[in-house]
Design a protein around this motif. Structure first.
Motif, short mmCIF file in Angstrom:
data_model
loop_
_atom_site.label_atom_id
_atom_site.label_comp_id
_atom_site.label_asym_id
_atom_site.label_seq_id
_atom_site.Cartn_x
_atom_site.Cartn_y
_atom_site.Cartn_z
N GLY A 1 38.22 -13.70 13.71
CA GLY A 1 37.38 -12.70 14.36
C GLY A 1 38.03 -11.33 14.46
N ARG A 2 39.34 -11.31 14.55
CA ARG A 2 40.04 -10.06 14.78
C ARG A 2 40.07 -9.17 13.54
NH1 ARG A 2 43.65 -12.80 11.94
NH2 ARG A 2 45.57 -11.72 11.36
N ILE A 3 39.94 -9.76 12.35
CA ILE A 3 40.12 -8.97 11.13
C ILE A 3 39.10 -7.84 11.06
CG2 ILE A 3 40.19 -9.07 8.60
CD1 ILE A 3 41.06 -11.97 8.84
N ALA A 4 37.82 -8.20 11.30
CA ALA A 4 36.79 -7.16 11.27
C ALA A 4 36.95 -6.19 12.43
CB ALA A 4 35.40 -7.81 11.29
N SER A 5 37.40 -6.71 13.59
CA SER A 5 37.59 -5.82 14.74
C SER A 5 38.58 -4.72 14.41
CB SER A 5 38.13 -6.59 15.95
OG SER A 5 37.29 -7.62 16.29
N ILE A 6 39.68 -5.12 13.77
CA ILE A 6 40.76 -4.16 13.50
C ILE A 6 40.40 -3.23 12.35
CG2 ILE A 6 43.15 -3.97 12.69
CD1 ILE A 6 43.70 -6.55 14.33
N LEU A 7 39.84 -3.78 11.27
CA LEU A 7 39.62 -2.97 10.08
C LEU A 7 38.31 -2.19 10.10
CD1 LEU A 7 40.93 -5.37 7.29
CD2 LEU A 7 42.14 -3.49 8.40
N LEU A 8 37.28 -2.75 10.76
CA LEU A 8 35.96 -2.10 10.70
C LEU A 8 35.50 -1.57 12.06
CD1 LEU A 8 33.88 -4.73 8.70
CD2 LEU A 8 35.00 -2.74 7.80
N ASN A 9 36.19 -1.96 13.12
CA ASN A 9 35.73 -1.65 14.47
C ASN A 9 34.41 -2.37 14.78
OD1 ASN A 9 36.12 -0.54 16.96
ND2 ASN A 9 35.12 1.41 16.48
N ILE A 10 34.11 -3.44 14.02
CA ILE A 10 32.95 -4.29 14.31
C ILE A 10 33.51 -5.69 14.58
CG2 ILE A 10 30.83 -5.31 13.40
CD1 ILE A 10 30.79 -3.01 11.38
N PRO A 11 33.27 -6.26 15.75
CA PRO A 11 33.85 -7.58 16.00
C PRO A 11 33.27 -8.64 15.06
CG PRO A 11 32.33 -6.95 17.76
CD PRO A 11 32.50 -5.76 16.89
N GLY A 12 34.15 -9.51 14.54
CA GLY A 12 33.71 -10.59 13.68
C GLY A 12 32.90 -11.62 14.44
N ASP A 13 33.23 -11.83 15.71
CA ASP A 13 32.40 -12.64 16.59
C ASP A 13 32.62 -12.17 18.02
OD1 ASP A 13 34.74 -14.08 17.51
OD2 ASP A 13 34.64 -15.14 15.61
N SER A 14 31.86 -12.76 18.96
CA SER A 14 31.82 -12.14 20.29
C SER A 14 33.17 -12.17 21.00
CB SER A 14 30.76 -12.82 21.15
OG SER A 14 31.07 -14.18 21.29
N SER A 15 34.03 -13.14 20.67
CA SER A 15 35.30 -13.19 21.38
C SER A 15 36.29 -12.15 20.85
CB SER A 15 35.90 -14.59 21.29
OG SER A 15 36.19 -14.90 19.96
N ALA A 16 35.93 -11.45 19.78
CA ALA A 16 36.83 -10.44 19.22
C ALA A 16 36.40 -9.02 19.59
CB ALA A 16 36.93 -10.59 17.71
N VAL A 17 35.43 -8.91 20.52
CA VAL A 17 34.94 -7.58 20.91
C VAL A 17 36.07 -6.73 21.48
CG1 VAL A 17 33.41 -6.36 22.50
CG2 VAL A 17 32.59 -8.39 21.30
N VAL A 18 36.85 -7.34 22.38
CA VAL A 18 37.90 -6.58 23.06
C VAL A 18 39.01 -6.15 22.12
CG1 VAL A 18 39.07 -6.51 25.26
CG2 VAL A 18 37.57 -8.41 24.75
N THR A 19 39.20 -6.94 21.05
CA THR A 19 40.28 -6.61 20.12
C THR A 19 40.02 -5.26 19.45
OG1 THR A 19 40.42 -8.98 19.77
CG2 THR A 19 41.66 -7.61 18.27
N CYS A 20 38.76 -4.84 19.38
CA CYS A 20 38.44 -3.52 18.82
C CYS A 20 39.11 -2.40 19.60
CB CYS A 20 36.94 -3.26 18.84
SG CYS A 20 35.97 -4.35 17.80
N ILE A 21 39.20 -2.57 20.92
CA ILE A 21 39.59 -1.44 21.79
C ILE A 21 40.93 -0.86 21.38
CG2 ILE A 21 40.02 -0.70 24.16
CD1 ILE A 21 38.25 -2.99 25.10
N ASP A 22 41.91 -1.73 21.14
CA ASP A 22 43.21 -1.22 20.72
C ASP A 22 43.50 -1.48 19.25
OD1 ASP A 22 44.89 0.07 22.86
OD2 ASP A 22 44.15 -1.68 23.95
N GLY A 23 42.80 -2.46 18.67
CA GLY A 23 43.06 -2.81 17.27
C GLY A 23 42.65 -1.72 16.31
N PHE A 24 41.45 -1.17 16.50
CA PHE A 24 40.96 -0.16 15.57
C PHE A 24 41.77 1.14 15.66
CE2 PHE A 24 37.75 3.00 14.10
CZ PHE A 24 37.70 2.57 12.78
N PRO A 25 42.06 1.64 16.88
CA PRO A 25 42.94 2.82 16.95
C PRO A 25 44.29 2.61 16.26
CG PRO A 25 41.94 2.43 19.08
CD PRO A 25 41.55 1.29 18.21
N MET A 26 44.85 1.40 16.38
CA MET A 26 46.11 1.12 15.70
C MET A 26 45.93 1.25 14.19
SD MET A 26 48.31 -2.05 17.21
CE MET A 26 49.78 -1.94 16.20
#
Lengths: 143, 503
Positions: free
Chosen positions: B77-102
C-alpha cells in the motif's frame, strides 16, 4: 429522500420476510424450528427501516449524465458477458468485454482492442494452461 | 501447550516446497494488490479465494496463500502513497503525509526502504504476539458454550462492521441484511429449504465468495467510473538510496507503533486503517519536537507502516482462536476456512495443530520474503503503477468473473455476482457499510446454530442467553458501544440542525 425510500422498502421487505418465514413451521424436532431465527431478524430490520423514513441522512450525490450512462452501459456489458461466457467461450467473450470497458473508460479503439486481446489471452494462458483451471473454450477454439 | 516444539513443527510444515512456493506467490500478488490503487486487501483476497479452491490447495496452503497476500498488501500500500501521493489502500492514507514530501525531495528510495523495514518490524512483532497470545487465548476459549458464542457473534457483526464510524442505524441494517442473505438455503437442522423460491441453485445457500466479490470488486468498478481521474498522474522516480540501510531503521518508532498496532488489531472493530492513523498520531506527539512532521520526516513514514502491519497480524488472533473475525479481510478468510471444512476456534489448536502452527511459522517466512521483495525489487512494483487504470480495471473484472465461474461453472452465479455488485454500489452511495453484510453472511449460520443449541438446552427460555456471566459481559460491552454510537450520532444531528438554522 433516498434514505426514506430505502426505509420504506426495508420495512416492507421485513414484513414479507417474517410472513414467509412463518410458513416454515414444523411440529417436530427442536422447539425453535427453521422459522425462529428469521422471525427474530425481521422486527429490528423493519424498525430500522422506519427510523430511516423518519430521520433520513442528507441526500447522497447520485451520478448523472454521461457517468450514469456509462455505469448503466457497464452493467449491460457485464450481464451480457455473464450470459455469453459459456456459449462464446472465454477468449472471445473476454476480448469483447474488456474492449468495450476499456474503450468506455477513454482509450482509443485500437488500443482498447489491444488491451482486450492481451487480457483475454493472458488470463487464459495463466489460468487455463498454467494453473489448470478449466475455462470454457467455446466456439473460437473448436470446443 | 508448549510453544517452542509446536512452532518447530510449524516450521517443518512451512518449509515444505509447496508452502514456500505459495507463500512467495502470495507475497508477490499481495504487494501488487496493495500497490495498485483501486484494489484493496478485502477485494483482492475475495477474488483469490475461488482460485485457491480450484487449485485444490490443502487448507494450510490455502491459508498461507491468503495471509501472505494480506501481509503483502499491507507492505504494498505504501508504494503508491510515496510515489504518487495516492494511497494504494485505505491503511496507507497516512503514509502519504510524510512519504510523498520525502519522495519530492529526491529521497523516494529511502522512504520506500524505511517503510519496508518498519513494515517488516511491525509484521514480525505481531507474529511473535500471535505466537505467544494465541495458545493461551485458545485455552481460555475452550470453556465457551453456545451462549458465549452467540454473544461473540452479535458483538462481531455489530462492532467489527464499523459502528464507530458513520450512522449506527445503517451499520445495523447492513449486519441484518447480511444475516438475512445468510438464511437463504436449506436449513441445516431440519432440511427445510428457506427463501429459495424453488430455484435449486439457491438450495446450498448463496456462496459468500459470490457476494464478497460482487459487493467489493464489481461495485469498486462502478465507483471508479464515477471518480475517473482525468489526465495522467505524475510519478516520482524511485532513484537511489542516499544512505546505508542501517541508518534507515527507526527501532524506537517501529516498536512503539507496532505495539499499539498489534493491540488495535486484536481488538474487534478497529482494523489496520485506524491503527495506521493512531500510530502516526502517537509518533507525532512523541517525536515531533522541531515541527518536521508532514514535511517529509522519516519517522512519519515508519510509524504508520509499522502500525498497520502489526494490526494485520493482530487481527488474525481472534479469527484463529475464537473463530470470530476481527476485520473484514479476516472475515473472508474465515469463510474460506469453513468452506474447506476447517472450523477455527479453540479446538483447532488441539485437533489440527499443523494448520495453526504451519500458518504461524509461514508468517515469519512471509515477512522475510516481503522484506526481500520490497527493498531490492521495489522498482518492479513501481513500474506497475505506470500502467494506466483503464487497462488494469477491466483486468480485475476479468479475474473476478473467472474466479466466480470456477466455483460452479454456471452463469447463474455470474449474474448473481453482477447483481450484488450493483447492490453494493447502491449501499456504498448511501453510506451503508459493506463489511457487516459480509460478516452477517459468514457468521449467520454458526450464529443461528449456537442460538438454537442454547435455547434447546434451556427448553426455549430466552433468558438463558444472559444467565452466564461471560455472555452477559459480552452483551454489556456490545450494548455500551452501541449506546455510545447512538449518543454521538444524535449529537452530530443536533449540531447539523443548529448549523442549518444558523445559515
Amino acid at each position: 429522500m433516498s434514505d426514506r425510500i430505502v426505509g420504506v422498502l426495508l420495512a416492507l421487505f421485513a414484513g414479507w420476510y417474517s410472513w414467509e418465514a412463518g410458513s416454515y413451521a414444523v411440529d417436530f424436532g427442536d422447539p425453535m424450528g427453521p422459522a425462529f431465527f428469521p422471525e427474530l431478524l425481521a422486527p429490528p430490520l423493519g424498525l430500522l427501516g422506519l427510523y430511516l423514513v423518519l430521520r433520513p441522512d442528507p441526500e447522497p450525490e447520485w451520478s448523472t449524465g454521461r457517468y450514469l450512462l456509462s455505469q448503466a452501459a457497464t452493467v449491460v456489458v457485464l450481464v451480457a458477458y455473464a450470459l455469453l461466457l459459456q456459449p462464446m467461450g472465454f477468449i472471445l467473450a473476454t476480448l469483447l468485454m474488456v474492449t468495450c470497458l476499456t474503450a468506455m473508460l477513454g482509450a482509443r479503439l485500437p488500443q482498447a482492442l489491444g488491451g482486450g486481446a492481451a487480457t483475454s489471452l493472458g488470463a487464459f494462458a495463466l489460468f487455463d494452461w498454467l494453473l489448470g483451471i478449466p475455462l470454457p473454450p467455446g466456439i473460437a477454439f473448436g470446443g | 501447550m508448549d510453544i517452542i516444539p509446536s512452532l518447530a513443527n510449524g516450521f517443518a510444515v512451512a518449509a515444505q516446497p509447496m508452502n514456500l512456493l505459495v507463500a512467495f506467490i502470495g507475497c508477490f500478488v499481495g504487494t501488487v494488490i496493495g500497490a495498485l490503487p483501486g484494489i484493496g486487501p478485502v477485494n483482492g483476497i475475495a477474488i483469490l479465494i475461488p482460485l485457491a479452491f480450484s487449485l485444490d490447495l490443502s487448507p494450510v496452503s490455502a491459508l498461507i496463500l491468503l495471509t501472505s497476500v494480506y501481509y503483502g498488501s499491507m507492505f504494498g500500500g505504501r508504494i503508491a502513497s510515496i510515489l504518487l501521493n495516492i494511497p494504494g489502500d485505505s491503511s496507507a492514507v497516512v503514509t502519504c503525509i510524510d512519504g510523498f514530501p520525502m519522495a519530492k525531495k529526491g529521497r523516494a528510495a529511502d522512504a520506500l526502504a524505511i517503510s519496508a523495514i518498519s513494515s517488516f518490524f511491525g509484521g514480525t512483532l505481531a507474529t511473535v504476539g500471535l505466537t505467544v497470545l494465541a495458545p493461551s487465548l485458545a485455552m481460555a476459549a475452550i470453556h465457551f458454550g453456545p451462549r458465549e458464542y452467540f454473544a461473540l457473534y452479535v458483538m462481531a457483526i455489530i462492532i467489527v462492521g464499523g459502528i464507530a464510524t458513520g450512522n449506527p442505524a445503517k451499520t445495523l441494517v447492513a449486519g441484518l441484511l447480511g444475516l438475512v442473505i445468510g438464511t437463504v438455503g436449506i436449513d441445516p437442522a431440519t432440511g427445510i429449504p428457506r427463501f429459495t423460491f424453488g430455484a435449486y441453485e439457491l438450495y446450498e445457500g448463496i456462496d459468500f465468495v459470490i457476494v464478497a466479490i460482487g459487493l467489493f470488486a464489481i461495485s469498486e468498478f462502478l465507483i471508479y467510473i464515477e471518480q475517473r481521474r482525468t489526465g495522467p498522474v505524475e510519478q516520482v522516480p524511485v532513484g537511489r538510496r542516499t544512505t546505508a540501510l542501517r541508518r534507515l531503521t527507526y527501532p524506537a518508532t517501529s516498536l512503539r507503533a507496532s505495539l499499539l498496532g498489534f493491540v488495535i488489531g486484536v481488538l474487534p472493530g478497529a482494523g489496520a486503517t485506524l491503527a495506521s492513523f493512531m500510530g502516526y498520531a502517537l509518533e507525532k506527539r512523541v517525536s515531533d519536537k522541531e515541527n518536521t512532521f508532514g514535511k517529509g520526516d522519516p519517522r512519519g513514514v515508519a510509524a504508520p507502516e509499522a502500525a498497520d502491519n502489526a494490526a494485520a497480524g493482530g487481527s488474525l488472533v481472534p479469527m484463529l482462536t475464537l473463530g470470530v473475525p476481527g476485520s473484514g479481510t479476516t472475515a473472508i478468510m474465515l469463510g474460506m476456512l469453513v468452506t474447506l471444512n476447517v472450523q477455527p476456534g479453540p479446538l483447532l489448536f488441539q485437533q489440527q495443530p499443523d494448520i495453526v502452527w504451519g500458518l504461524v511459522a509461514a508468517l515469519y517466512v512471509s515477512n522475510i520474503i516481503l522484506l526481500i521483495l520490497n527493498i531490492p525489487l521495489v522498482g518492479i512494483f513501481a513500474k506497475l503503477l505506470s500502467v494506466p487504470p483503464h487497462y488494469l480495471m477491466p483486468g480485475v473484472v476479468t479475474v473476478s468473473f473467472l474466479g466466480v465461474y470456477s466455483v460452479n461453472q454456471n452463469s447463474f452465479d455470474l449474474l448473481m455476482m453482477v447483481g450484488f455488485g450493483v447492490f453494493g454500489y447502491l449501499l456504498r452511495k448511501m453510506s451503508i457499510p459493506l463489511v457487516p453484510v459480509v460478516l452477517g453472511i459468514i457468521l449467520g449460520t454458526p450464529m443461528e446454530q449456537s442460538l438454537r443449541r442454547a435455547l434447546a438446552a434451556s427448553g426455549g427460555d430466552v433468558w438463558t442467553l444472559f444467565q452466564s456471566p461471560l455472555a452477559l459481559g459480552l452483551h454489556a460491552v456490545t450494548a455500551i458501544i452501541v449506546a455510545i454510537a447512538i449518543l454521538r450520532e444524535s449529537r452530530r444531528r443536533i449540531g447539523e440542525a443548529a448549523a442549518t438554522r444558523g445559515a
